[in-house]
Motif scaffolding. Structure first.
Motif, PDB file in Angstrom:
ATOM      1  N   UNK A  20       9.110  -6.306   3.364  1.00 46.05           N
ATOM      2  CA  UNK A  20       7.729  -6.548   3.790  1.00 46.05           C
ATOM      3  C   UNK A  20       6.768  -5.597   3.072  1.00 46.05           C
ATOM      4  N   UNK A  21       7.129  -4.317   2.957  1.00 43.60           N
ATOM      5  CA  UNK A  21       6.296  -3.345   2.255  1.00 43.60           C
ATOM      6  C   UNK A  21       6.133  -3.740   0.780  1.00 43.60           C
ATOM      7  N   UNK A  22       7.240  -4.135   0.151  1.00 37.35           N
ATOM      8  CA  UNK A  22       7.174  -4.518  -1.267  1.00 37.35           C
ATOM      9  C   UNK A  22       6.255  -5.716  -1.471  1.00 37.35           C
ATOM     10  N   UNK A  23       6.355  -6.708  -0.583  1.00 41.14           N
ATOM     11  CA  UNK A  23       5.576  -7.937  -0.750  1.00 41.14           C
ATOM     12  C   UNK A  23       4.108  -7.770  -0.354  1.00 41.14           C
ATOM     13  N   UNK A  24       3.854  -7.032   0.737  1.00 42.08           N
ATOM     14  CA  UNK A  24       2.492  -6.964   1.280  1.00 42.08           C
ATOM     15  C   UNK A  24       1.697  -5.750   0.830  1.00 42.08           C
ATOM     16  N   UNK A  25       2.380  -4.685   0.381  1.00 36.14           N
ATOM     17  CA  UNK A  25       1.673  -3.461  -0.001  1.00 36.14           C
ATOM     18  C   UNK A  25       1.853  -3.175  -1.493  1.00 36.14           C
ATOM     19  N   UNK A  26       3.110  -3.037  -1.925  1.00 41.29           N
ATOM     20  CA  UNK A  26       3.369  -2.633  -3.309  1.00 41.29           C
ATOM     21  C   UNK A  26       2.952  -3.704  -4.322  1.00 41.29           C
ATOM     22  N   UNK A  27       3.359  -4.965  -4.084  1.00 46.09           N
ATOM     23  CA  UNK A  27       3.048  -6.038  -5.041  1.00 46.09           C
ATOM     24  C   UNK A  27       1.538  -6.165  -5.259  1.00 46.09           C
ATOM     25  N   UNK A  28       0.713  -6.265  -4.199  1.00 46.55           N
ATOM     26  CA  UNK A  28      -0.741  -6.360  -4.428  1.00 46.55           C
ATOM     27  C   UNK A  28      -1.318  -5.129  -5.139  1.00 46.55           C
ATOM     28  N   UNK A  29      -0.792  -3.942  -4.820  1.00 46.59           N
ATOM     29  CA  UNK A  29      -1.279  -2.720  -5.470  1.00 46.59           C
ATOM     30  C   UNK A  29      -0.979  -2.764  -6.968  1.00 46.59           C
ATOM     31  N   UNK A  30       0.194  -3.225  -7.326  1.00 48.04           N
ATOM     32  CA  UNK A  30       0.593  -3.298  -8.732  1.00 48.04           C
ATOM     33  C   UNK A  30      -0.236  -4.352  -9.467  1.00 48.04           C
ATOM     34  N   UNK A  31      -0.454  -5.496  -8.831  1.00 49.09           N
ATOM     35  CA  UNK A  31      -1.281  -6.544  -9.450  1.00 49.09           C
ATOM     36  C   UNK A  31      -2.687  -6.010  -9.720  1.00 49.09           C
ATOM     37  N   UNK A  32      -3.227  -5.250  -8.779  1.00 50.06           N
ATOM     38  CA  UNK A  32      -4.551  -4.644  -8.953  1.00 50.06           C
ATOM     39  C   UNK A  32      -4.538  -3.643 -10.110  1.00 50.06           C
ATOM     40  N   UNK A  33      -3.466  -2.843 -10.203  1.00 50.38           N
ATOM     41  CA  UNK A  33      -3.362  -1.855 -11.287  1.00 50.38           C
ATOM     42  C   UNK A  33      -3.283  -2.547 -12.645  1.00 50.38           C
ATOM     43  N   UNK A  34      -2.568  -3.665 -12.708  1.00 45.77           N
ATOM     44  CA  UNK A  34      -2.475  -4.423 -13.967  1.00 45.77           C
ATOM     45  C   UNK A  34      -3.845  -4.971 -14.346  1.00 45.77           C
ATOM     46  N   UNK A  35      -4.567  -5.517 -13.367  1.00 44.85           N
ATOM     47  CA  UNK A  35      -5.904  -6.069 -13.630  1.00 44.85           C
ATOM     48  C   UNK A  35      -6.851  -4.980 -14.137  1.00 44.85           C
TER      49      UNK A  35
END
Length: 159
Positions: A20-35
């Protein structure tokens, strides 16, 4: 037919929380960092972009790994196992080394939950294999790299 691997309810819950942490917290944070890194221009020489893509790869790999583990898990609620006095998956065993009188306590858990520092050993470990099916008062021989070690089972607890 896929083989199911035993896992305690606590072990499964720990994996579910990480997923849940990976999908709801880490994944969106990483997508934002890539953007944000993309906005800095040339991607070939952009260390932030490369680092974010590497994090994304690790995160997606871990998500796939956890989903596979959970789908192949036979989740066992150890609180519902009848107390037989025998060593079973999920039980906590205190045993005494007959040579040193040193007591050791281990819970027998699934491979993915094993953590010797937390006194959790895999059901497939040599110690657990020697203990399974035995009862309080039984003496078991555990084959170790340093030779055979005799242990007496002191207590078997179903937590």
């Amino acid at each position: 037919m896929s083989t199911k691997f035993p896992m305690t309810e606590q072990g499964a819950e720990k994996l579910r929380l990480e997923l849940e942490d990976l999908k709801k917290v880490q994944r969106p944070r990483i997508v934002q960092a890539i953007a944000e890194a993309r906005e800095h221009g040339d991607l070939k020489e952009n260390a932030e972009y490369s680092a974010a893509r590497e994090q994304q790869s690790f995160c997606e790999g871990r998500i796939n790994e956890i989903e596979a583990k959970l789908s192949n898990a036979q989740i066992i609620d150890v609180t519902k196992i009848p107390h037989t006095g025998k060593v079973l998956f999920g039980t906590t065993v205190t045993m005494i080394n007959l040579d040193t009188d040193q007591a050791m306590t281990y819970q027998i858990v699934g491979d993915d939950e094993a953590d010797v520092k937390a006194n959790k050993i895999s059901v497939n470990s040599p110690i657990a294999r020697a203990l399974i099916g035995k009862e309080e008062g039984d003496v078991v021989v555990v084959k170790t790299p340093g030779g055979d070690v005799d242990y007496e089972i002191d207590t078997v607890e179903h937590l």
